[in-house]
Design an enzyme around this catalytic site. Structure first.
Site, mmCIF file in Angstrom:
data_model
loop_
_atom_site.group_PDB
_atom_site.id
_atom_site.type_symbol
_atom_site.label_atom_id
_atom_site.label_comp_id
_atom_site.label_asym_id
_atom_site.label_seq_id
_atom_site.Cartn_x
_atom_site.Cartn_y
_atom_site.Cartn_z
ATOM 1 C CB CYS A 1 -0.604 -2.799 5.409
ATOM 2 S SG CYS A 1 -1.764 -2.989 6.696
ATOM 3 C CD GLU B 1 -7.748 -11.782 8.034
ATOM 4 O OE1 GLU B 1 -6.917 -11.066 8.742
ATOM 5 O OE2 GLU B 1 -7.564 -12.709 7.020
HETATM 6 S S1 SF4 Z 1 -4.991 -7.910 4.792
HETATM 7 FE FE1 SF4 Z 1 -4.631 -6.929 6.680
HETATM 8 S S2 SF4 Z 1 -2.232 -6.826 6.771
HETATM 9 FE FE2 SF4 Z 1 -3.121 -7.068 4.693
HETATM 10 S S3 SF4 Z 1 -3.088 -5.041 3.868
HETATM 11 FE FE3 SF4 Z 1 -5.063 -5.598 4.636
HETATM 12 S S4 SF4 Z 1 -5.360 -4.647 6.587
HETATM 13 FE FE4 SF4 Z 1 -2.984 -4.862 6.070
#
Ligand code: SF4
Length: 323
Positions: free
Chosen positions: A48, A161
């Site tokens: 991503c 996270e």
């Molecule tokens: S929140 Fe995590 S999975 Fe979603 S775009 Fe950002 S880094 Fe990627």
């Protein structure tokens, strides 16, 4: 009267090479083999923008001087090997004093303001690689708390996270399974719920329902913070499962969102294999498959996806047999 002889074309064959059997002019060459299965690549898969940008930042910083990443930049061994080759170190979030570099980088998963302050107080220069969508989730939760809601995060307890999301909110409750609803404050307490950005949407909906059932008298406000790239990959997987009878999921074994993709395929009754590297794909898995789907988690390098797809095409063409 003489009957004319039928005309024949005579092929003059070259002499056989030493040791090779002479081909017959009468036996036709075998037709090329049809592929054993189709390879179908998901419309959305792999790295991503949040991980891509964090990786680019780490490589840029590493070129300027010693750098330590706080935790795993991503849960993918190939990415970590690539960074290690550039001299980037890793330090556990809890053992920061052991970090050798004065410059430390927060990963895309983010960190709490409390941890950031502690690291600055320890004399480190902080480079913040937090993904903007994780930062958005932090802001949503802080706003809910500011409006009087008790903080609740649907996600994996202990995930970096989630640790960052809850770190500034003492008493925050993490709901990972239905049973965790018992950890919520007494019924009637207003609950403000956000989700870890990489949670499957169905799982969030299920756990949200468990929270509602456990605290029927609590006003509940939910802000959906599952990120768009995660939703795109989950939606693309559902489409893939419509036309495939086997799926190869690429990503680190420690990658939560990659494991969720494999679990979603299996839950739908489609055989799924989770691989980190192309050489792990075993042709024996795919015997009898008609269409093999390919997807990858948000921390998987594009070149890893390309290499796995190339290997699948080689197996489909019969160039690589079961080991
Ligand atoms: S929140 Fe995590 S999975 Fe979603 S775009 Fe950002 S880094 Fe990627």
């Amino acid at each position: 009267m003489n009957t004319p002889l039928p005309r024949r074309t005579i092929r003059i064959l070259p002499p056989p090479a030493a040791g090779l059997p002479r081909p017959s002019a009468l036996s036709p060459q075998p037709p090329p083999l049809a592929p054993r299965f189709r390879v179908v690549v998901a419309s959305h898969l792999g790295m991503c923008f949040g991980v891509r940008d964090a990786l680019a930042a780490a490589e840029r910083l590493a070129a300027l001087g010693p750098l330590t990443v706080l935790g795993e930049l991503v849960h993918n061994p190939l990415v970590r090997e690539r960074l290690a080759a550039r001299g980037v170190g890793e330090a556990s979030l809890d053992t920061l004093p052991g970090a050798t570099a004065s410059t430390v980088m927060v990963t895309a998963h983010g960190a709490s303001r409390r941890d950031l302050a502690a690291w600055r107080d320890a004399g480190r220069q902080i480079e913040d690689g937090t993904c903007p969508l994780v930062r958005l989730a932090h802001g949503k939760l802080a706003r809910l708390v500011g409006e009087g809601f008790h903080p609740v995060v649907v996600g994996r307890r202990g995930h970096v996270e989630v640790r960052g999301l809850t770190g500034d909110h003492p008493g925050a409750v993490v709901v990972e399974e239905e049973a965790d609803a018992t950890l919520l404050p007494p019924d009637g307490t207003p609950l403000g719920v956000v989700s870890q950005t990489t949670q499957p949407a169905e799982r969030v909906a299920r756990l949200l329902e468990a929270i509602r059932l456990a605290r029927p008298g609590s006003p509940l406000r939910f802000v959906d913070t599952v990120c768009q790239p995660t939703k795109d990959r989950q939606r693309a997987l559902r489409a893939l499962l419509q036309e495939c009878d086997a799926v190869v999921v690429i990503g680190g074994r420690g990658s939560h969102n990659t494991r969720q993709l494999a679990a979603a395929a299996e839950a739908a009754g489609v055989r799924a294999w989770h691989v980190e590297r192309p050489e792990e794909v075993d042709a024996a898995w795919l015997v009898g498959a008609r269409a093999v789907g390919v997807t990858a988690g948000t921390s998987t390098l594009p070149e890893t996806v390309d290499a796995v797809v190339a290997r699948l095409h080689a197996i489909a063409a019969g160039k690589e047999d079961a080991r």
